[in-house]
Design a protein around this motif. Sequence first.
Motif, PDB file in Angstrom:
ATOM      1  N   LYS A  67       0.838  -1.207   0.000  1.00  6.93           N
ATOM      2  CA  LYS A  67       0.000   0.000   0.000  1.00  6.93           C
ATOM      3  C   LYS A  67       0.872   1.257   0.000  1.00  6.93           C
ATOM      4  CE  LYS A  67      -4.132  -1.889   2.222  1.00  6.93           C
ATOM      5  NZ  LYS A  67      -5.231  -1.684   3.170  1.00  6.93           N
ATOM      6  N   ILE A  68       1.932   1.207   0.792  1.00  8.61           N
ATOM      7  CA  ILE A  68       2.815   2.375   0.921  1.00  8.61           C
ATOM      8  C   ILE A  68       3.603   2.590  -0.376  1.00  8.61           C
ATOM      9  CG2 ILE A  68       4.867   3.186   2.170  1.00  8.61           C
ATOM     10  CD1 ILE A  68       3.577   1.706   4.671  1.00  8.61           C
ATOM     11  N   LEU A  69       4.055   1.485  -0.955  1.00  4.40           N
ATOM     12  CA  LEU A  69       4.782   1.559  -2.225  1.00  4.40           C
ATOM     13  C   LEU A  69       3.873   2.120  -3.319  1.00  4.40           C
ATOM     14  CD1 LEU A  69       7.559   0.654  -3.217  1.00  4.40           C
ATOM     15  CD2 LEU A  69       6.612  -1.608  -3.686  1.00  4.40           C
ATOM     16  N   ALA A  70       2.646   1.617  -3.356  1.00  9.19           N
ATOM     17  CA  ALA A  70       1.707   2.053  -4.397  1.00  9.19           C
ATOM     18  C   ALA A  70       1.352   3.529  -4.236  1.00  9.19           C
ATOM     19  CB  ALA A  70       0.441   1.198  -4.340  1.00  9.19           C
TER      20      ALA A  70
ATOM     21  N   TYR B  40       1.754   9.255  -6.075  1.00  6.01           N
ATOM     22  CA  TYR B  40       1.965  10.690  -5.821  1.00  6.01           C
ATOM     23  C   TYR B  40       3.378  11.149  -6.194  1.00  6.01           C
ATOM     24  CZ  TYR B  40      -2.551  10.141  -3.768  1.00  6.01           C
ATOM     25  OH  TYR B  40      -3.878   9.868  -3.615  1.00  6.01           O
ATOM     26  N   GLY B  41       4.144  10.249  -6.793  1.00  5.74           N
ATOM     27  CA  GLY B  41       5.450  10.650  -7.325  1.00  5.74           C
ATOM     28  C   GLY B  41       6.493  10.920  -6.257  1.00  5.74           C
ATOM     29  N   ARG B  42       6.244  10.486  -5.009  1.00  5.24           N
ATOM     30  CA  ARG B  42       7.222  10.663  -3.927  1.00  5.24           C
ATOM     31  C   ARG B  42       7.200   9.410  -3.065  1.00  5.24           C
ATOM     32  NH1 ARG B  42       9.115  16.203  -2.873  1.00  5.24           N
ATOM     33  NH2 ARG B  42      10.003  15.481  -0.929  1.00  5.24           N
ATOM     34  N   PRO B  43       8.305   8.641  -3.053  1.00  2.00           N
ATOM     35  CA  PRO B  43       8.331   7.458  -2.186  1.00  2.00           C
ATOM     36  C   PRO B  43       8.079   7.877  -0.733  1.00  2.00           C
ATOM     37  CG  PRO B  43      10.318   7.604  -3.520  1.00  2.00           C
ATOM     38  CD  PRO B  43       9.590   8.898  -3.705  1.00  2.00           C
ATOM     39  N   LEU B  44       7.361   7.049  -0.022  1.00  2.00           N
ATOM     40  CA  LEU B  44       7.039   7.387   1.367  1.00  2.00           C
ATOM     41  C   LEU B  44       7.997   6.678   2.318  1.00  2.00           C
ATOM     42  CD1 LEU B  44       3.405   6.936   0.502  1.00  2.00           C
ATOM     43  CD2 LEU B  44       4.014   8.810   2.021  1.00  2.00           C
ATOM     44  N   HIS B  45       8.426   7.385   3.345  1.00  2.00           N
ATOM     45  CA  HIS B  45       9.176   6.743   4.421  1.00  2.00           C
ATOM     46  C   HIS B  45       8.193   5.952   5.282  1.00  2.00           C
ATOM     47  CE1 HIS B  45      13.209   8.622   4.131  1.00  2.00           C
ATOM     48  NE2 HIS B  45      12.533   9.529   3.439  1.00  2.00           N
TER      49      HIS B  45
ATOM     50  N   SER C 280      -3.740  -7.510  -4.990  1.00  2.00           N
ATOM     51  CA  SER C 280      -2.549  -6.908  -4.377  1.00  2.00           C
ATOM     52  C   SER C 280      -2.731  -5.393  -4.355  1.00  2.00           C
ATOM     53  CB  SER C 280      -1.313  -7.265  -5.207  1.00  2.00           C
ATOM     54  OG  SER C 280      -0.311  -6.285  -4.990  1.00  2.00           O
ATOM     55  N   PRO C 281      -2.322  -4.737  -3.266  1.00  2.00           N
ATOM     56  CA  PRO C 281      -2.393  -3.273  -3.240  1.00  2.00           C
ATOM     57  C   PRO C 281      -1.603  -2.637  -4.394  1.00  2.00           C
ATOM     58  CG  PRO C 281      -2.007  -4.108  -1.039  1.00  2.00           C
ATOM     59  CD  PRO C 281      -1.870  -5.279  -1.977  1.00  2.00           C
ATOM     60  N   LEU C 282      -0.645  -3.385  -4.950  1.00  2.00           N
ATOM     61  CA  LEU C 282       0.109  -2.827  -6.078  1.00  2.00           C
ATOM     62  C   LEU C 282      -0.779  -2.727  -7.324  1.00  2.00           C
ATOM     63  CD1 LEU C 282       3.536  -4.623  -5.644  1.00  2.00           C
ATOM     64  CD2 LEU C 282       2.966  -2.240  -5.115  1.00  2.00           C
ATOM     65  N   PHE C 283      -1.866  -3.526  -7.362  1.00  2.00           N
ATOM     66  CA  PHE C 283      -2.837  -3.385  -8.451  1.00  2.00           C
ATOM     67  C   PHE C 283      -3.797  -2.249  -8.116  1.00  2.00           C
ATOM     68  CE2 PHE C 283      -6.859  -4.198 -10.520  1.00  2.00           C
ATOM     69  CZ  PHE C 283      -6.473  -4.454 -11.830  1.00  2.00           C
TER      70      PHE C 283
ATOM     71  N   SER D  28     -15.388 -15.753 -12.890  1.00  2.00           N
ATOM     72  CA  SER D  28     -16.281 -16.810 -12.392  1.00  2.00           C
ATOM     73  C   SER D  28     -15.552 -17.885 -11.578  1.00  2.00           C
ATOM     74  CB  SER D  28     -17.033 -17.448 -13.554  1.00  2.00           C
ATOM     75  OG  SER D  28     -16.110 -17.731 -14.570  1.00  2.00           O
ATOM     76  N   ASP D  29     -14.279 -18.130 -11.899  1.00  2.00           N
ATOM     77  CA  ASP D  29     -13.551 -19.174 -11.170  1.00  2.00           C
ATOM     78  C   ASP D  29     -12.623 -18.597 -10.110  1.00  2.00           C
ATOM     79  OD1 ASP D  29     -14.724 -21.098 -12.713  1.00  2.00           O
ATOM     80  OD2 ASP D  29     -13.149 -20.969 -14.254  1.00  2.00           O
ATOM     81  N   GLY D  30     -12.791 -17.333  -9.805  1.00  2.00           N
ATOM     82  CA  GLY D  30     -11.886 -16.703  -8.851  1.00  2.00           C
ATOM     83  C   GLY D  30     -10.868 -15.852  -9.585  1.00  2.00           C
ATOM     84  N   LEU D  31     -10.152 -15.032  -8.803  1.00  3.27           N
ATOM     85  CA  LEU D  31      -9.309 -14.019  -9.434  1.00  3.27           C
ATOM     86  C   LEU D  31      -8.216 -13.588  -8.481  1.00  3.27           C
ATOM     87  CD1 LEU D  31      -9.337 -11.995 -11.909  1.00  3.27           C
ATOM     88  CD2 LEU D  31     -10.699 -10.503 -10.451  1.00  3.27           C
ATOM     89  N   CYS D  32      -6.980 -13.514  -9.001  1.00  2.00           N
ATOM     90  CA  CYS D  32      -5.907 -12.881  -8.220  1.00  2.00           C
ATOM     91  C   CYS D  32      -5.271 -11.815  -9.099  1.00  2.00           C
ATOM     92  CB  CYS D  32      -4.839 -13.898  -7.813  1.00  2.00           C
ATOM     93  SG  CYS D  32      -5.353 -14.919  -6.423  1.00  2.00           S
ATOM     94  N   LEU D  33      -5.243 -10.609  -8.579  1.00  2.00           N
ATOM     95  CA  LEU D  33      -4.693  -9.491  -9.372  1.00  2.00           C
ATOM     96  C   LEU D  33      -3.430  -8.975  -8.707  1.00  2.00           C
ATOM     97  CD1 LEU D  33      -8.060  -7.644 -10.083  1.00  2.00           C
ATOM     98  CD2 LEU D  33      -6.617  -8.775 -11.777  1.00  2.00           C
ATOM     99  N   ASP D  34      -2.348  -8.949  -9.488  1.00  2.79           N
ATOM    100  CA  ASP D  34      -1.088  -8.403  -8.988  1.00  2.79           C
ATOM    101  C   ASP D  34      -0.764  -7.116  -9.728  1.00  2.79           C
ATOM    102  OD1 ASP D  34      -0.149 -10.136  -6.883  1.00  2.79           O
ATOM    103  OD2 ASP D  34      -0.208 -11.689  -8.405  1.00  2.79           O
ATOM    104  N   ALA D  35       0.414  -6.598  -9.468  1.00  2.00           N
ATOM    105  CA  ALA D  35       0.799  -5.303 -10.049  1.00  2.00           C
ATOM    106  C   ALA D  35       0.669  -5.342 -11.558  1.00  2.00           C
ATOM    107  CB  ALA D  35       2.229  -4.998  -9.671  1.00  2.00           C
TER     108      ALA D  35
END
Length: 473
Positions: free
Chosen positions: A136-139, A144-149, A442-445, A466-473
Amino acid sequence: MHPLIDKFHRAGQGQVFAHFDRLDTATQTQLLQDASEIDLAEVAQLSRTLLGAAASAVDLADLNPAPYISLPQHGGDRAAWVQAKTTGETALRNGRVAAFTVAGGQGTRLGYDGPKGTFPVTPVRARPLFQVFAEKILAAGRRYGRPLHWFIMTSHQNHDATVAFFTEHKNFGLAEQYLHFLRQGRMPAVDFAGKILLESPGAIAMSPDGHGGSLRALERSGALDLMQREGIDCLSYFQVDNPLVRCIDPAFIGWHLLQGSEMSSKMVPKAHAGEKVGHFCVQHGKLVVVEYSDLPMDRQEETDATGQLRFIAGSIAIHMLDREFVRRMARPANTGAALAFHRANKKIPTIDDRGNPVKPAEANGVKFELFVFDALPFAQNPVVIETERADDFSPVKNAGGTDSPQTCRDDQLRQFTRWLRTCGVEVATDESGLPNIRIEVSPLFGYDAETFGEAWRKLDPVPAVSDGLCLDA
Ligand code: UTP
C-alpha cells in the motif's frame, strides 16, 4: 556490592538480585544491564498511584460524546471532503507524509509464534500483514510521485525477527533508505505489592511499554529528526493487526492539515452498545478516549432523541500525528504534557523463592502501559473524522470468533467484491456480501475503490472472474 544492586536493595527491590551469585558472568552482566533500564522512582510512584487502595475509578465527570466530521454519504459536506482530499494529495506530492506502524505488541490473544506483522493474513495467497502495508505504501508513493518513508516500531522481543523478515523478503520492494525500524521501551512487571518480578533467576519480567511508548520511541530513535531533515511533518499512525487500514488516506491527511490539528483520529459508529472499542468523548473541554471497560454499560446504552447511541464514536486506533506534537509529548520534562501509565492485571510467568518456574493460573501481577490516545487531550485542534468500517477496519486480534483471521479474510473478500461491483462486474455473494469465489487483489494493483477502478479499466482483455481471481501489479 555493585552500586546498582545496592540501589535496588535501598528501593526495596533487592529480590531482583536474589539469585545473582549463582548466575554465570554473562547472565549477571545481562541482568545488570536490564536493571539499569529501570527507573526505580517511576516504578515506586506507579505502584503507589496505580496499585494502592487509592487507585481510583476513572473520572467520568462532565463527559459528553465528541463531535466528529461525518462522511458525505451520512450528511457531511461533500465539497469540504473533496477539498480535504485535494489538500492531502498535495501534501503527499510534496513529501510531507510518512507511514508509522506500531508493531511492538505481544499478540497474546492471537497466540501466533512470531511478530504479528509476519502473520499470513490475505484470503487466497496468505500474504503477511507487513507485505499488505508495504505494498500500500509503495503504491501510494508511486501514485503521488514521492516514495514514502515507513517507520515500524518493534519491541525488544520481536525486533530482530522483524528486521530479518523484511530482509528475507527483500523489503517487499521498498527501498532500504525509506524503511526505518525503531525499538520501543520496556517496563518491568510487578506483583500486587509493587515488587519487580523475575521471569527466571537471571532475567527481569519486562514487557513493552504500550503503543503510547511510540511517542518516546520516535524521539529517542532519531526518527523525528530524520523526518525534519526530510521535510516530513505528518505521520500516518496505524496498528499492525489491521490489513484493511487505508495507510495513506489523502482525505484524512487533508482534514488534519486544513484544521491545523496536532493529532487526528478516525471513528466508526459503534456496531452496538456493547461493542468493545474506546469512545471518543469530550471532557472538561478536551478530546479524550474512554475505554469500553471504563464507561458503564448504562452510559454506553444511552440514546439521543433519534434513538441513536449517544456515545456512538468508536475509536479504531488510526491517527495522524504532527511531528512537533510528538516531540512535545516525548519530552514531558520540558512541557508537562506527559502520558500517564495504565495498569493491566496479567498472568506473568515468574519464579518462586528457590528459583523454580511458576506458571500462574490467575493474574499474579501488573504490567504498566502507555496508550497513544492519551495524547489527544494535549493536542491542539484535534479532529475526529468518520470512516467506513468496511474500508478501514478489520483487525486480527483473536485466534477465533470476532476479530480473528477468519473474519478478517472474509472482510477482505467483501471489499474486493465491492470494488469489482463498482466496475460493473457481477459477483455472486451471500447476504453479507461474501463471495463464493476466491479473490485477492494486491495493493500494487489497487488499494482502494478509486485506484482499483483505474487499474481495472486498463485491463485488456478483462479477466473472467467466475472461477476466482488474483490481481497483482
Ligand atoms: P493490542 O492492544 O492489540 O495488544 O495492540 P497486543 O499486545 O498486540 O495483543 P494482545 O493484547 O497481547 O493480544 C494494538 C496495537 O498496538 C501495538 C500492537 O503491536 C498492535 O499494533 N502495540 C501494543 C505496540 O506496538 N506496543 C505495545 O507495547 C502494545
